[in-house]
Design an enzyme around this catalytic site. Structure first.
Site, PDB file in Angstrom:
ATOM      1  N   GLU A  93      56.898-104.553 -19.164  1.00 24.29           N
ATOM      2  CA  GLU A  93      58.117-104.299 -18.398  1.00 24.29           C
ATOM      3  C   GLU A  93      58.395-105.382 -17.364  1.00 24.29           C
ATOM      4  O   GLU A  93      58.773-105.105 -16.231  1.00 24.29           O
ATOM      5  CB  GLU A  93      58.038-102.920 -17.730  1.00 24.29           C
ATOM      6  CG  GLU A  93      57.907-101.785 -18.721  1.00 24.29           C
ATOM      7  CD  GLU A  93      57.911-100.409 -18.065  1.00 24.29           C
ATOM      8  OE1 GLU A  93      57.918-100.338 -16.822  1.00 24.29           O
ATOM      9  OE2 GLU A  93      57.913 -99.405 -18.796  1.00 24.29           O
ATOM     10  N   PRO A  99      47.702-105.913 -11.379  1.00 27.16           N
ATOM     11  CA  PRO A  99      48.714-105.610 -10.367  1.00 27.16           C
ATOM     12  C   PRO A  99      48.914-106.743  -9.366  1.00 27.16           C
ATOM     13  O   PRO A  99      48.013-107.520  -9.084  1.00 27.16           O
ATOM     14  CB  PRO A  99      48.157-104.366  -9.675  1.00 27.16           C
ATOM     15  CG  PRO A  99      47.236-103.749 -10.666  1.00 27.16           C
ATOM     16  CD  PRO A  99      46.647-104.901 -11.415  1.00 27.16           C
ATOM     17  N   GLU A 158      54.887 -96.464 -25.259  1.00 27.31           N
ATOM     18  CA  GLU A 158      54.789 -95.226 -24.473  1.00 27.31           C
ATOM     19  C   GLU A 158      55.854 -94.277 -25.009  1.00 27.31           C
ATOM     20  O   GLU A 158      56.952 -94.710 -25.377  1.00 27.31           O
ATOM     21  CB  GLU A 158      55.044 -95.458 -22.974  1.00 27.31           C
ATOM     22  CG  GLU A 158      53.995 -96.250 -22.250  1.00 27.31           C
ATOM     23  CD  GLU A 158      54.393 -96.554 -20.808  1.00 27.31           C
ATOM     24  OE1 GLU A 158      55.428 -95.988 -20.354  1.00 27.31           O
ATOM     25  OE2 GLU A 158      53.704 -97.337 -20.146  1.00 27.31           O
ATOM     26  N   ARG A 179      58.775-110.687 -12.117  1.00 27.49           N
ATOM     27  CA  ARG A 179      60.089-110.600 -12.749  1.00 27.49           C
ATOM     28  C   ARG A 179      61.189-111.273 -11.928  1.00 27.49           C
ATOM     29  O   ARG A 179      62.185-111.745 -12.474  1.00 27.49           O
ATOM     30  CB  ARG A 179      60.452-109.142 -13.022  1.00 27.49           C
ATOM     31  CG  ARG A 179      60.654-108.267 -11.822  1.00 27.49           C
ATOM     32  CD  ARG A 179      61.198-106.890 -12.218  1.00 27.49           C
ATOM     33  NE  ARG A 179      60.290-106.191 -13.094  1.00 27.49           N
ATOM     34  CZ  ARG A 179      59.382-105.305 -12.692  1.00 27.49           C
ATOM     35  NH1 ARG A 179      59.248-105.051 -11.391  1.00 27.49           N
ATOM     36  NH2 ARG A 179      58.606-104.698 -13.540  1.00 27.49           N
ATOM     37  N   TYR A 216      45.918-100.456 -19.196  1.00 30.87           N
ATOM     38  CA  TYR A 216      46.903-101.304 -18.539  1.00 30.87           C
ATOM     39  C   TYR A 216      46.314-102.430 -17.697  1.00 30.87           C
ATOM     40  O   TYR A 216      46.976-103.439 -17.482  1.00 30.87           O
ATOM     41  CB  TYR A 216      47.820-100.448 -17.664  1.00 30.87           C
ATOM     42  CG  TYR A 216      48.693 -99.495 -18.452  1.00 30.87           C
ATOM     43  CD1 TYR A 216      50.005 -99.823 -18.763  1.00 30.87           C
ATOM     44  CD2 TYR A 216      48.196 -98.282 -18.901  1.00 30.87           C
ATOM     45  CE1 TYR A 216      50.809 -98.961 -19.498  1.00 30.87           C
ATOM     46  CE2 TYR A 216      48.982 -97.416 -19.635  1.00 30.87           C
ATOM     47  CZ  TYR A 216      50.286 -97.750 -19.927  1.00 30.87           C
ATOM     48  OH  TYR A 216      51.076 -96.902 -20.659  1.00 30.87           O
ATOM     49  N   ASP A 244      62.528 -99.527 -22.048  1.00 30.79           N
ATOM     50  CA  ASP A 244      63.722 -99.259 -22.841  1.00 30.79           C
ATOM     51  C   ASP A 244      64.963 -99.496 -21.984  1.00 30.79           C
ATOM     52  O   ASP A 244      64.934 -99.376 -20.765  1.00 30.79           O
ATOM     53  CB  ASP A 244      63.695 -97.824 -23.358  1.00 30.79           C
ATOM     54  CG  ASP A 244      64.618 -97.638 -24.557  1.00 30.79           C
ATOM     55  OD1 ASP A 244      65.235 -98.631 -24.989  1.00 30.79           O
ATOM     56  OD2 ASP A 244      64.719 -96.503 -25.055  1.00 30.79           O
ATOM     57  N   ILE A 250      53.232-111.811 -14.369  1.00 33.74           N
ATOM     58  CA  ILE A 250      54.454-112.613 -14.251  1.00 33.74           C
ATOM     59  C   ILE A 250      55.455-111.862 -13.381  1.00 33.74           C
ATOM     60  O   ILE A 250      55.806-110.715 -13.674  1.00 33.74           O
ATOM     61  CB  ILE A 250      55.040-112.909 -15.647  1.00 33.74           C
ATOM     62  CG1 ILE A 250      54.045-113.740 -16.468  1.00 33.74           C
ATOM     63  CG2 ILE A 250      56.370-113.647 -15.521  1.00 33.74           C
ATOM     64  CD1 ILE A 250      54.437-113.921 -17.921  1.00 33.74           C
TER      65      ILE A 250
END
Length: 801
Positions: A411, A370, A516, A377, A341, A452, A375
């Site tokens: 995400e 981090p 995931e 959100r 990640y 999701d 970007i």
């Protein structure tokens, strides 16, 4: 033999060898406790007076001195014992009282010369006349050979130190050097020790020399014996010799990968897109069968994201010992990919990446970091600092053959309540990353991992990231691989749990996979979804999945980890065993064939509606040159009083924009709106350049009042700026002559360019990493300073003990 065992054992042996050599080197440099007790060779002359008296038939007077401090080689009297070291020799009137010669490199072992130089002249004449045979009297012979042996020993000592240091640094090339140093050191120590041993044995011939009448001969009274430093030297050679084996094992393992690359042979085949599927170079359909491989963050109360977002991270691909520790377990799972990640582009990843490559494991690398490296959100932008960070990571990993994909975000959009207009910035990032990858001939895929959610925004997000805004079926701004972090299959559910998602993505035109999976809400995790995901009908829609997570990961939903790690020990839990059973029993589909997969197509973009707000007009490519030009000519520059600029940039931007508004201005030039598709001419610059621009706007708007360029002591008037307002505006317009341009970016020049901060162009994108800070500083510098300190202290202690 595992990598860390090779490194550890070789390093320990090299360290022991080096310590023994240090002790050997300090022998006889003075008469303090430790040096006094260490010598290469000892010459005991306490019985020579009796021998000389027997030879001459007369009593001997004045041969010896009892003055321990009497200078050597000045006919002040013979000492009872002479001890020779590498740098000097010492004469002792008893076991501890004595004096040493001047210290110099390559002290020659010339016992007769030393011995006779202490005698009164008449006794030295008797001695040279009495001792007429044997190597003991050949000072030139003994001196020349022991002098040469010294240089061999010093070379061997330096090589032992270099073998230790280069081995500890755990770098691919340095392992070869450590092996070379160990071999060279062992060879030179062997020759040096052999020469000294032979010279001592030859000099020992004096021990059997007898004088006096043939009827009653007596020993000459001079005895040569091997000093304990010779044994230290041989022991050091043995340790260094044995250390070569683990060094060579480690170096050979690394060499195989290097030679393969040098010969143009890739350990892993390239993977590419054909239609909506992935294929290896030989045309075999490729499925991602992976696991998330990074320590995670703390729990969160957000129902859409059961993890808190990290402020720091640990790069798992820089610790070769940890990778070697984990690799057998990853291999036992039967995986072919890991997802990481966050990585640190300034560190070395050679060992881990090559080990995974040789094990047939690809990597999916997230480019975001981090907090300020992703970007945001809530206040999205696509800026120079982010683009530079992404490019630097790509440059770091471009040399490896097992990078499957780079994710431009994770995400970023979490639900319809969050601005879906942020998708425009994700798509711009994908466009610029794709363009850069093409420019460096990289085959890596460009991906995105989505949380999701409801199909009224998740499906448009996938379609938007795949679409061509121009309608020309061009993939220039499209991702190659869409990932969905999906946890809807819980416990022992049935295949119907995926009916909704299968229907949503049945017509999707890009390769998609579960980036995931592995619900923990209904333990235990049986992983019975694995054969469902990897067989028809789901295999006709999805190209694999990544199980979450190898490392422990606490959340409100439960424990996600599959192993417990305690130092070098890994203990798999039942989740691991069940996933292993499912993964290793898979038979992956081979259909459709690559020739049947169709051509790559890119759909039209989804229309804006109540749940989908992203504009088809994308942000421009961030332009480093324009931003640097602007920073140089603005009239009021941001000059922070603190190095922690991220703590103040956001609030200072808010203050600057508020002051501009109060004086009839605005911050439209630094703004970016992915919903309306409008982007200010400075929107692509890093936050600090934006802040300097806003400060200058306010400074100019207030007729350059001195108090207007202060901002709590965080701003300074730029003496190089144009002298007039019109000149400043013209210069800014020149720097920003084409603010809407898109082009192929290049690698950033100079510094890292990846440390942008503040509220604009920064923020977290939902990466789930451990909240453990990286240790700053150069490991090699720290190691070098530490080693120098340790050996300096040790040498001083031995000298003055």
């Amino acid at each position: 033999m595992r990598g860390e065992l090779c490194i550890g054992s070789a390093s320990v042996l090299s360290l022991i060898s080096l310590i023994l050599l240090i002790f050997m080197h300090v022998g006889q440099i003075n008469t303090s406790n430790v040096p006094r007790g260490i010598s290469m060779v000892n010459v005991n002359t306490s019985g020579y007076g009796n021998g000389l008296a027997a030879a001459l038939g007369d009593p001997i007077f004045g041969l010896y001195t009892d003055n321990a401090s009497a200078p050597l080689q000045e006919q002040q009297g013979v000492r009872n014992l002479y001890k020779f070291g590498l740098y000097s020799y010492c004469g002792y009137v008893n076991g501890s009282a004595g004096i040493c010669s001047n210290t110099s490199a390559a002290n020659r072992f010339e016992p007769l010369t030393v011995f006779t130089a202490d005698m009164l002249k008449n006794y030295s004449s008797f001695t040279t006349a009495l001792i007429t045979e044997g190597t003991f009297i050949d000072s030139e012979y003994l001196g020349e050979f022991t002098n040469g042996a010294y240089y061999l020993i010093i070379v061997g000592s330096v090589c032992a130190a270099l073998a230790l240091l280069t081995g500890l640094l755990k770098h691919t090339v340095l392992f070869f050097l450590s092996t070379l140093f160990a071999v060279l050191g062992a060879l030179t120590l062997l020759i040096g020790a052999t020469i000294w041993t032979v010279m001592i044995k030859k000099a020992e011939s004096i021990n059997d020399f007898v004088v006096g009448p043939s009827a009653a001969p007596v020993p000459l009274g001079i005895t040569v014996s091997t000093g304990n430093a010779i044994y230290l030297l041989w022991a050091s050679w043995a340790c260094l010799l044995v250390s070569i084996l683990p060094y060579m094992i480690r170096a050979t393992a690394l060499a195989s990968g290097v030679l393969a690359i040098a010969a143009g042979v890739s350990a892993l085949p390239k993977v590419s897109r054909a239609g909506r599927y992935l294929y290896s170079e030989d045309g075999t359909r490729f499925f991602i069968k992976g696991i998330a491989y990074q320590e995670q963050g703390a729990a969160s109360n957000d129902p859409n994201s059961p993890f808190s977002e990290p402020s720091t991270f640990i790069d798992p691909l820089t610790d070769s010992s940890a990778c070697s520790r984990d690799l057998p377990f990853l291999q036992s799972l039967g995986i072919n990919a890991i997802r990481v990640y966050s990585v640190n582009s300034s560190l070395n990843h050679d060992d881990c990446m090559k080990a995974f490559s040789q094990a047939g494991i690809y990597t999916i690398i997230d480019l975001a970091l981090p907090v300020n490296g992703s970007i945001d959100r809530n206040n999205p932008s696509w800026t120079t600092n982010l683009l530079n960070q992404y490019i630097e990571t790509i440059n770091t990993f471009n040399k490896y053959d097992n990078v499957l994909a780079y994710n431009v975000g994770n995400e970023v959009i979490t639900d319809p309540g969050a601005p879906t207009g942020a998708a425009a910035f994700i798509k711009a990032a994908a466009r610029d990353v794709r363009s850069y990858l093409n420019s460096i001939s990289s085959s890596a895929l460009v991906g995105y991992a989505a949380i999701d959610g409801a199909d009224n925004w998740v499906v448009p997000l996938a379609e938007y990231l795949a679409c061509d805004p121009s309608g020309a079926n061009s993939g220039s701004s499209s991702i190659d691989l869409f990932g969905l972090n999906n946890y809807e299959f819980c416990g022992d559910a049935s295949a119907s749990a995926y009916n909704g998602k299968n229907g949503d993505f049945a017509g999707f035109e890009l390769p998609a996979y579960f980036s995931e999976f592995g619900c923990v809400k209904q333990p235990p995790r049986l992983w019975t979804e694995v054969p469902i995901i990897f067989s028809a009908p789901m295999s006709d829609i999805w190209s694999g999945a990544v199980a979450f997570s190898y490392f422990p990961a606490q959340s409100n939903d439960g424990e996600f980890g599959m192993v417990a790690v305690d130092g070098s020990t890994v203990t798999p839990n039942d989740d691991f065993g069940r996933l292993k059973n499912q993964y290793t029993n898979l038979t992956l589909p081979t259909t459709p064939s690559k020739s049947s997969a169709g051509s790559n197509t890119f759909p039209s973009c989804p229309q804006q509606n109540s749940t989908w707000a992203a504009s088809n007009t994308l942000p421009p490519t961030p332009n480093d040159a324009s931003c640097q030009c602007l920073e140089n000519i603005v009239s009021c520059q941001f000059t922070p009083k603190t190095t922690n600029t991220s703590a103040i940039v956001g609030s200072l931007l808010d203050l600057g924009c508020s002051l501009l508004g109060q004086n009839g201005g605005n911050c439209d030039d630094i703004g970016a709106n992915g919903t309306t598709g409008t982007y200010g001419r400075v929107a692509f610059c890093d936050p600090e350049t934006k802040l300097s621009f806003v400060m200058s706007e306010y400074y100019e708007l207030t007729n350059r009042a001195a108090t207007s360029c202060d901002f709590g002591g965080n701003a300074t008037v730029n003496s190089n700026a144009p002298s007039s307002v019109n000149g400043a505006n013209a210069a800014a317009s020149s720097c920003l002559s084409n603010p809407s341009a898109t082009f192929t970016p290049t690698a950033p020049s100079g510094g890292s360019g990846s440390s942008g901060s503040g509220s604009s162009g920064s923020g977290s994108s939902g990466n789930k990493n451990a909240a453990v800070a990286l240790v700053g500083g150069s490991p090699s510098a720290i190691l070098g300073l530490g080693a120098a300190f340790v050996f300096s202290v040790l040498g001083s202690a031995l000298t003055f003990a």
